[in-house]
Write a protein that holds these residues in place. Structure first.
Motif, PDB file in Angstrom:
ATOM      1  N   LYS A  22       0.820  -1.220   0.000  1.00 37.75           N
ATOM      2  CA  LYS A  22       0.000   0.000   0.000  1.00 37.75           C
ATOM      3  C   LYS A  22       0.849   1.262   0.000  1.00 37.75           C
ATOM      4  CE  LYS A  22      -2.583  -0.872   3.625  1.00 37.75           C
ATOM      5  NZ  LYS A  22      -2.146  -2.231   4.025  1.00 37.75           N
ATOM      6  N   SER A  23       2.148   1.131   0.262  1.00 34.67           N
ATOM      7  CA  SER A  23       3.016   2.310   0.261  1.00 34.67           C
ATOM      8  C   SER A  23       3.262   2.843  -1.150  1.00 34.67           C
ATOM      9  CB  SER A  23       4.352   1.991   0.945  1.00 34.67           C
ATOM     10  OG  SER A  23       5.099   1.058   0.183  1.00 34.67           O
ATOM     11  N   ILE A  24       2.908   2.072  -2.151  1.00 41.01           N
ATOM     12  CA  ILE A  24       2.985   2.526  -3.539  1.00 41.01           C
ATOM     13  C   ILE A  24       1.579   2.934  -3.969  1.00 41.01           C
ATOM     14  CG2 ILE A  24       3.466   1.831  -5.921  1.00 41.01           C
ATOM     15  CD1 ILE A  24       5.518  -0.140  -4.762  1.00 41.01           C
ATOM     16  N   LEU A  27      -2.738   1.230  -5.678  1.00 41.39           N
ATOM     17  CA  LEU A  27      -3.053  -0.178  -5.446  1.00 41.39           C
ATOM     18  C   LEU A  27      -4.561  -0.390  -5.542  1.00 41.39           C
ATOM     19  CD1 LEU A  27      -2.098  -3.032  -4.635  1.00 41.39           C
ATOM     20  CD2 LEU A  27      -2.353  -2.322  -2.238  1.00 41.39           C
ATOM     21  N   LEU A  28      -4.989  -1.209  -6.499  1.00 36.09           N
ATOM     22  CA  LEU A  28      -6.410  -1.457  -6.709  1.00 36.09           C
ATOM     23  C   LEU A  28      -6.917  -2.648  -5.915  1.00 36.09           C
ATOM     24  CD1 LEU A  28      -6.603  -0.986 -10.583  1.00 36.09           C
ATOM     25  CD2 LEU A  28      -7.338   0.632  -8.826  1.00 36.09           C
ATOM     26  N   ALA A  29      -6.116  -3.694  -5.826  1.00 38.27           N
ATOM     27  CA  ALA A  29      -6.523  -4.903  -5.105  1.00 38.27           C
ATOM     28  C   ALA A  29      -5.292  -5.649  -4.645  1.00 38.27           C
ATOM     29  CB  ALA A  29      -7.388  -5.800  -5.987  1.00 38.27           C
ATOM     30  N   TRP A  30      -5.425  -6.289  -3.476  1.00 35.96           N
ATOM     31  CA  TRP A  30      -4.318  -7.054  -2.894  1.00 35.96           C
ATOM     32  C   TRP A  30      -4.922  -8.280  -2.222  1.00 35.96           C
ATOM     33  CZ3 TRP A  30      -1.130  -5.046   1.904  1.00 35.96           C
ATOM     34  CH2 TRP A  30      -0.168  -6.006   2.257  1.00 35.96           C
ATOM     35  N   SER A  59      -6.245  -4.163   0.224  1.00 33.39           N
ATOM     36  CA  SER A  59      -6.144  -2.745  -0.085  1.00 33.39           C
ATOM     37  C   SER A  59      -7.292  -2.033   0.623  1.00 33.39           C
ATOM     38  CB  SER A  59      -6.212  -2.513  -1.602  1.00 33.39           C
ATOM     39  OG  SER A  59      -7.555  -2.581  -2.066  1.00 33.39           O
ATOM     40  N   THR A  60      -7.496  -0.773   0.298  1.00 35.54           N
ATOM     41  CA  THR A  60      -8.589  -0.014   0.918  1.00 35.54           C
ATOM     42  C   THR A  60      -9.843  -0.001   0.046  1.00 35.54           C
ATOM     43  OG1 THR A  60      -7.782   2.039  -0.075  1.00 35.54           O
ATOM     44  CG2 THR A  60      -6.953   1.480   2.124  1.00 35.54           C
ATOM     45  N   ASN A  61      -9.888  -0.846  -1.004  1.00 35.02           N
ATOM     46  CA  ASN A  61     -10.949  -0.756  -2.003  1.00 35.02           C
ATOM     47  C   ASN A  61     -12.024  -1.820  -1.906  1.00 35.02           C
ATOM     48  OD1 ASN A  61      -9.634   1.487  -3.286  1.00 35.02           O
ATOM     49  ND2 ASN A  61      -8.182   0.031  -4.174  1.00 35.02           N
ATOM     50  N   SER A  62     -11.870  -2.766  -0.984  1.00 39.51           N
ATOM     51  CA  SER A  62     -12.876  -3.827  -0.781  1.00 39.51           C
ATOM     52  C   SER A  62     -13.158  -4.617  -2.054  1.00 39.51           C
ATOM     53  CB  SER A  62     -14.184  -3.220  -0.237  1.00 39.51           C
ATOM     54  OG  SER A  62     -13.956  -2.574   0.994  1.00 39.51           O
ATOM     55  N   LYS A  63     -12.141  -4.894  -2.847  1.00 35.00           N
ATOM     56  CA  LYS A  63     -12.282  -5.687  -4.075  1.00 35.00           C
ATOM     57  C   LYS A  63     -12.029  -7.157  -3.749  1.00 35.00           C
ATOM     58  CE  LYS A  63     -13.138  -2.322  -6.998  1.00 35.00           C
ATOM     59  NZ  LYS A  63     -14.411  -2.231  -7.742  1.00 35.00           N
ATOM     60  N   LEU A 227      -1.392  -8.729  -6.695  1.00 36.50           N
ATOM     61  CA  LEU A 227      -1.376  -7.287  -6.497  1.00 36.50           C
ATOM     62  C   LEU A 227      -1.664  -6.619  -7.832  1.00 36.50           C
ATOM     63  CD1 LEU A 227       1.880  -7.230  -4.402  1.00 36.50           C
ATOM     64  CD2 LEU A 227      -0.295  -6.386  -3.537  1.00 36.50           C
ATOM     65  N   ILE A 228      -2.609  -5.682  -7.855  1.00 40.17           N
ATOM     66  CA  ILE A 228      -2.972  -4.984  -9.088  1.00 40.17           C
ATOM     67  C   ILE A 228      -2.892  -3.473  -8.834  1.00 40.17           C
ATOM     68  CG2 ILE A 228      -4.707  -4.688 -10.888  1.00 40.17           C
ATOM     69  CD1 ILE A 228      -5.999  -7.318  -9.859  1.00 40.17           C
ATOM     70  N   TYR A 229      -2.126  -2.774  -9.684  1.00 40.57           N
ATOM     71  CA  TYR A 229      -1.969  -1.322  -9.583  1.00 40.57           C
ATOM     72  C   TYR A 229      -2.547  -0.653 -10.826  1.00 40.57           C
ATOM     73  CZ  TYR A 229       1.257  -2.059  -5.675  1.00 40.57           C
ATOM     74  OH  TYR A 229       1.818  -2.423  -4.471  1.00 40.57           O
ATOM     75  N   ASN A 230      -2.959   0.612 -10.667  1.00 42.40           N
ATOM     76  CA  ASN A 230      -3.666   1.306 -11.748  1.00 42.40           C
ATOM     77  C   ASN A 230      -2.760   2.132 -12.640  1.00 42.40           C
ATOM     78  OD1 ASN A 230      -3.018   3.504 -10.196  1.00 42.40           O
ATOM     79  ND2 ASN A 230      -5.115   4.211  -9.876  1.00 42.40           N
ATOM     80  N   SER A 231      -1.493   1.732 -12.772  1.00 44.54           N
ATOM     81  CA  SER A 231      -0.557   2.416 -13.658  1.00 44.54           C
ATOM     82  C   SER A 231       0.567   1.454 -14.005  1.00 44.54           C
ATOM     83  CB  SER A 231       0.020   3.671 -12.993  1.00 44.54           C
ATOM     84  OG  SER A 231       0.824   3.304 -11.878  1.00 44.54           O
TER      85      SER A 231
END
Length: 251
Positions: A22-24, A27-30, A59-63, A227-231
């Protein structure tokens, strides 16, 4: 299929260096098999070989990943998992999970997965799929012991796949990016394939984002972490995540 700032550090086993995904930013899902894996009653699983109904997004997105359309994988305890940690075991024929709502963007993303396949054969299984139900569009990340591949089709169904030879007899880190500069595939911290034209992919209206199938081909083996990131993350940040996963899962 990345330099971090802030966040609460995780304490890794055996005194290894701490890192928090989460420090990056972005982060969409973990999803991690060693945390928040629940049974049909919504309880944290503690008994080996119990069917999984929810894999909680850290993550903070509840995915969350859910068992909503078929048989979920089995939760394997630390003693029967990977590197002394729990893992999710898929049978290769019926077991899968799916995101309640799709997560991965159509372009500009970085997708990390740690998986340990146990079946060989050409396109014998796939780890994650989005699309490929409607009109042959979408994205899938697949692995066999001698071939790792990304099936990437844009909205017009144009083939933009990229394939790389990489032995997958043990748990491996798979890193996939799609976006500016094309699609790239890394296995265990080394780039093995790319396609400069794979800057986006398509998605049919009925598409579902799965873990463990594509939709008619199933993964056999263990999945440890996603781990999925949006960039498209920087080289430094990719290394941070890959080193974290490599230390944790002994890849």
């Amino acid at each position: 299929m990345l330099i971090g700032v802030g966040g609460v550090a995780l304490t890794l086993k055996r005194g290894k260096a701490a890192f928090d995904p989460k420090s990056i930013s972005g982060l969409l899902a973990w999803i991690s098999a060693d945390s928040g894996i629940k049974d049909s009653g919504g309880n944290i699983i503690t008994v080996d070989n119990t069917t999984v109904y929810t894999a909680t997004d850290r993550s903070t997105n509840s995915k969350n990943l859910v068992n909503s359309g078929g048989t979920g994988p089995k939760w394997r305890s630390a003693a029967n998992g990977v590197n002394g940690l729990p893992a999710l075991q898929f049978n290769g024929t019926t077991e899968f999970l799916n995101f309640a709502t799709n997560v991965t963007p159509l372009a500009n993303f970085t997708y990390f997965m740690v998986a340990k396949p146990t079946r060989t054969g050409t396109y014998g299984f796939e780890n994650r799929a989005q699309g490929l139900i409607v009109g042959g569009t979408g994205l899938s990340i697949g692995m066999v012991t001698t071939n790792t591949y990304v099936v990437c089709r844009n909205a017009a169904g144009t083939v933009l796949d990229f394939f790389g030879n990489a032995t997958m007899t043990n748990q491996s880190i798979v890193t996939v990016t799609v976006g500016t500069g094309g699609g790239k595939l890394r296995v265990n911290k080394t780039q093995v394939a790319s396609n400069a034209s794979a800057t986006t992919f398509g998605l049919g209206s009925a598409a579902t984002e799965y873990v463990g199938r594509d939709p008619g081909t199933y993964f056999q083996g263990m999945i440890c972490e996603i781990l999925i990131y949006n960039s498209i993350l920087s080289t430094d940040n990719v290394s941070l995540v890959e080193n974290y996963l490599g230390t944790k899962w002994n890849t």
